[in-house]
Every structure is written in structure tokens, then in C-alpha cells.
Design a protein around this motif. Structure first.
Motif, PDB file in Angstrom:
ATOM      1  N   SER A  59       0.825  -1.110   0.145  1.00  0.00           N
ATOM      2  CA  SER A  59      -0.067   0.217   0.101  1.00  0.00           C
ATOM      3  C   SER A  59       0.883   1.350   0.202  1.00  0.00           C
ATOM      4  CB  SER A  59      -0.882   0.248   1.255  1.00  0.00           C
ATOM      5  OG  SER A  59      -1.867  -0.961   1.084  1.00  0.00           O
ATOM      6  N   GLN A  61       1.488   5.664  -0.941  1.00  0.00           N
ATOM      7  CA  GLN A  61       0.780   6.565  -1.182  1.00  0.00           C
ATOM      8  C   GLN A  61       1.246   7.086  -2.248  1.00  0.00           C
ATOM      9  OE1 GLN A  61       0.866   9.054   2.432  1.00  0.00           O
ATOM     10  NE2 GLN A  61       0.666  10.973   1.133  1.00  0.00           N
ATOM     11  N   SER A  64       4.803   8.673  -4.275  1.00  0.00           N
ATOM     12  CA  SER A  64       6.105   8.383  -3.694  1.00  0.00           C
ATOM     13  C   SER A  64       6.527   7.293  -4.557  1.00  0.00           C
ATOM     14  CB  SER A  64       5.482   7.791  -2.437  1.00  0.00           C
ATOM     15  OG  SER A  64       4.786   6.547  -2.289  1.00  0.00           O
ATOM     16  N   VAL A 158      -2.603   1.817  -4.312  1.00  0.00           N
ATOM     17  CA  VAL A 158      -2.006   3.168  -4.329  1.00  0.00           C
ATOM     18  C   VAL A 158      -3.148   3.901  -3.235  1.00  0.00           C
ATOM     19  CG1 VAL A 158      -1.668   5.191  -5.738  1.00  0.00           C
ATOM     20  CG2 VAL A 158      -1.191   3.087  -6.830  1.00  0.00           C
ATOM     21  N   LEU A 159      -2.735   4.690  -2.439  1.00  0.00           N
ATOM     22  CA  LEU A 159      -3.405   5.229  -1.358  1.00  0.00           C
ATOM     23  C   LEU A 159      -3.467   6.844  -1.843  1.00  0.00           C
ATOM     24  CD1 LEU A 159      -1.997   3.741   1.750  1.00  0.00           C
ATOM     25  CD2 LEU A 159      -3.967   3.001   0.507  1.00  0.00           C
ATOM     26  N   VAL A 160      -4.689   7.283  -1.829  1.00  0.00           N
ATOM     27  CA  VAL A 160      -4.552   8.895  -2.056  1.00  0.00           C
ATOM     28  C   VAL A 160      -5.273   9.544  -0.757  1.00  0.00           C
ATOM     29  CG1 VAL A 160      -5.882  10.590  -3.691  1.00  0.00           C
ATOM     30  CG2 VAL A 160      -4.983   8.417  -4.468  1.00  0.00           C
ATOM     31  N   PRO A 161      -4.533  10.573  -0.122  1.00  0.00           N
ATOM     32  CA  PRO A 161      -5.134  11.259   0.853  1.00  0.00           C
ATOM     33  C   PRO A 161      -6.233  11.978   0.512  1.00  0.00           C
ATOM     34  CG  PRO A 161      -2.962  12.136   0.132  1.00  0.00           C
ATOM     35  CD  PRO A 161      -3.141  11.030  -0.746  1.00  0.00           C
ATOM     36  N   GLY A 181     -10.352  10.943  -2.020  1.00  0.00           N
ATOM     37  CA  GLY A 181      -9.614  10.016  -1.217  1.00  0.00           C
ATOM     38  C   GLY A 181      -9.733   8.471  -1.825  1.00  0.00           C
ATOM     39  N   THR A 206     -11.428   6.902  -6.615  1.00  0.00           N
ATOM     40  CA  THR A 206     -11.350   7.712  -5.491  1.00  0.00           C
ATOM     41  C   THR A 206     -12.901   7.770  -4.939  1.00  0.00           C
ATOM     42  OG1 THR A 206     -11.445   9.715  -6.945  1.00  0.00           O
ATOM     43  CG2 THR A 206      -9.204   8.514  -6.139  1.00  0.00           C
ATOM     44  N   HIS A 229      -8.178   7.861   8.009  1.00  0.00           N
ATOM     45  CA  HIS A 229      -7.537   7.417   6.564  1.00  0.00           C
ATOM     46  C   HIS A 229      -6.384   6.816   6.744  1.00  0.00           C
ATOM     47  CE1 HIS A 229      -6.535   7.671   2.267  1.00  0.00           C
ATOM     48  NE2 HIS A 229      -7.678   7.359   2.134  1.00  0.00           N
ATOM     49  N   THR A 231      -3.729   7.239   4.967  1.00  0.00           N
ATOM     50  CA  THR A 231      -2.650   8.250   4.933  1.00  0.00           C
ATOM     51  C   THR A 231      -2.562   8.967   6.089  1.00  0.00           C
ATOM     52  OG1 THR A 231      -4.048   9.693   3.706  1.00  0.00           O
ATOM     53  CG2 THR A 231      -2.863   7.955   2.297  1.00  0.00           C
TER      54      THR A 231
END
Length: 309
Positions: A59, A61, A64, A158-161, A181, A206, A229, A231
Motif C-alpha cells: 500500500s 501513497q 512516492s 495506491v493510497l490517495v489522501p 480519497g 477515488t 484514513h 494516509t
């Protein structure tokens, strides 16, 4: 021993033929609009048919860097290696390395952010720098050796804040929003009010989460929205004043301005008219009396003059 060696060679040749077909054949259909449902179904069929098991789930972000390692094996015995990349929203890509010729090539690989981490003859690891949301998917490394074939499968999430906003609409109503998110954020309130939430999923997977709460009748002056969350967590607070606690005061002032003030102006105007009228009448009477006195004085003066004659 000879039969075992022959079997390994035959297996390696068979896999080589499959790789050649994948690289130079027409087995992958491309589209200007991205992958179709059939492409996604083929991905699932491929994973199921090959019996792949996800060894590592990562996982990462967005924006990165990440590196996926391949099966560890002596590079001196390596025949070839290739990465099969299955992004969820794009067509599959194959990146291959052939050791006997020390050359690399690719099929449907147009993303410059996905590269070998270093020289493939020294390290077969795959690098993504920077990670974007479309890199979500499967990454499978296969190496071909005289001892057999070995695989390393990675699943990238893929994590999206989310972007956080907190606003008040008056009347004790407040909205907390965690927009775009991945995965969806979780929202909670302190103190608890009369709330309802809604989720909206976008095309890039998202999710926007909105929570709207009312505190009418609860006599609250400050509320806090907490966002949870992967992130990172965050809390935002907002004052309900002057919207809800001073609502009755505002209504009273509005009533005074719109109703009582005009009435007061009318009453003052009438009083002024009465006062001005009472001062005007005595002035007229005084003029009439002065005129009468002067007239009588003149008449008496004339009679006295006649009598003297």
C-alpha cells in the motif's frame, strides 16, 4: 539425468515460445479509452489460470516511490526474466530481459515512470517513481532458469489522501467533506448530532465522503469532525456561533427593525405635528389682540382730539 535435463530444456523452450507470442503477437487489444471489461476479465482469467498467489501486498501513497523485487537467483544461470504488469485501468505491459544477448525489450510499455531499478544483468527489481493512481494493479516477475521457472507476484494498492473541508451553513448545520480519497475515508463527530452521510465514487476509484449534521435544540457552540484514513488522520473544529445560539436574538433584532422601528417613527412624527400646531395658534391670537388694542388706542385718541376742539 539426461531425461531431467531434457525436460527442463523443453519447459524453458515452451515458456520462451509463450513469451515470444506475448511480446510480438496480437494477443493484447489496445484502446484509446483504456482497458475494457473484457481486458479486466482476461486479467482475472490469467491470474486464475496460472495459479498465481500474491506474495506481497504493498500500500503506497501516491507521488512516492516503490520498488518490487524479483525472485532471488544466481544471475550466471539465468536464461531470461520478464515482468508482467496488469494495471487496473490500462492495458497490460511486459518488460523482458534475455541474458544470453544481454538485451531488454517491452510490449505496450509506454509509462516512463516504470523502469528497471538498475541494470537487469545485475538486478531484476522493478521501480515506479513516482507512483500514480493508474499504477494500481498486479506486478508479476517470472525468471526462467535451468532449474525451472520462479515467480514473484505483487499487488499494489495506491493510497490517495483526501482533501478535507469543514463548513457551516447556519441554523446549527455543518458539513464535513473528505474528497477524492482512496480508499474512502471514515468520518465521525464530537459531539454527535443529527447526521447523514453520502459517498460518491469517481472514475479513478477515488471516493468523496460527505457528512452533514444538525445540532438544533442541543445547545452546542463548537463541533469537531474527525477524519480517519490510511494516509493519516485529521480533526477539524468549527464554531457554531453566531449562527445557531444567537438565532433568537437575530430574529428579535430583525423584528425590531422591520416592525417596531417604523411604528416608532410614525408616533414621533405625529407628536411633532401636534406640538408644532399648538405653538402656531397662540401666535395668531396674540397678533389679533395686539391689533385690537392698537385700534382702540387710535380710536380713543381721535375722540379726545375732537372733544378738545
Amino acid at each position: 539425468m539426461e531425461m531431467g535435463s531434457l525436460g527442463r530444456i523443453t519447459s524453458a523452450l515452451g515458456l520462451w515460445i509463450i513469451i515470444t507470442l506475448l511480446l510480438f503477437g496480437n494477443t493484447v487489444e489496445s484502446s484509446a479509452h483504456g482497458p475494457t471489461r473484457s481486458a479486466q476479465a482476461e486479467e482475472q482469467t490469467y491470474l486464475h489460470s496460472t495459479g498465481l498467489k500474491i506474495a506481497i501486498t504493498a500500500s503506497i501513497q501516491v507521488h512516492s516511490k516503490t520498488v518490487f523485487s524479483c525472485y532471488t537467483y544466481s544471475m550466471k544461470k539465468l536464461i531470461m526474466a520478464f515482468w508482467e504488469i496488469f494495471p487496473r485501468d490500462r492495458i497490460p505491459c511486459i518488460m523482458a530481459y534475455r541474458s544470453d544477448k544481454n538485451e531488454t525489450w517491452g510490449k505496450n510499455c509506454f509509462d516512463e515512470r516504470i523502469t528497471w531499478e538498475s541494470r537487469p544483468d545485475q538486478n531484476l527489481a522493478l521501480q515506479i517513481d513516482p507512483v500514480n493512481i493508474e499504477h494500481d494493479g498486479y506486478y508479476n516477475c517470472t525468471i526462467v532458469t535451468p532449474d525451472g521457472n520462479f515467480q514473484s507476484v505483487h499487488l499494489l494498492n495506491v493510497l490517495v489522501p483526501p482533501e478535507i473541508t469543514l463548513s457551516t451553513g447556519g441554523n446549527g448545520t455543518t458539513m464535513c467533506e473528505a474528497s477524492a480519497g482512496k480508499p474512502a475515508a471514515q468520518l465521525s463527530w464530537v459531539p454527535e448530532g443529527y447526521c447523514f452521510s453520502m459517498n460518491e465514487t469517481h472514475g479513478n476509484r477515488t471516493v468523496t465522503v460527505k457528512s452533514i449534521c444538525h445540532w438544533n435544540g442541543l445547545n452546542e457552540t463548537k463541533v469537531t469532525c474527525s477524519i480517519f484514513h490510511l494516509t493519516g488522520n485529521k480533526s477539524l473544529s468549527i464554531e457554531l456561533l453566531p449562527h445557531y445560539p444567537k438565532q433568537s436574538t437575530a430574529l428579535y433584532l430583525y423584528f425590531c427593525l422591520c416592525v417596531l422601528l417604523p411604528i416608532g417613527v410614525i408616533l414621533i412624527w405625529k407628536v411633532c405635528l401636534r406640538n408644532s400646531g399648538s405653538r402656531f395658534i397662540p401666535d395668531v391670537k396674540m397678533k389679533e389682540e395686539e391689533y385690537y388694542v392698537n385700534y382702540m388706542k387710535n380710536a380713543n385718541h381721535k375722540n379726545e382730539s375732537k372733544n378738545r376742539l
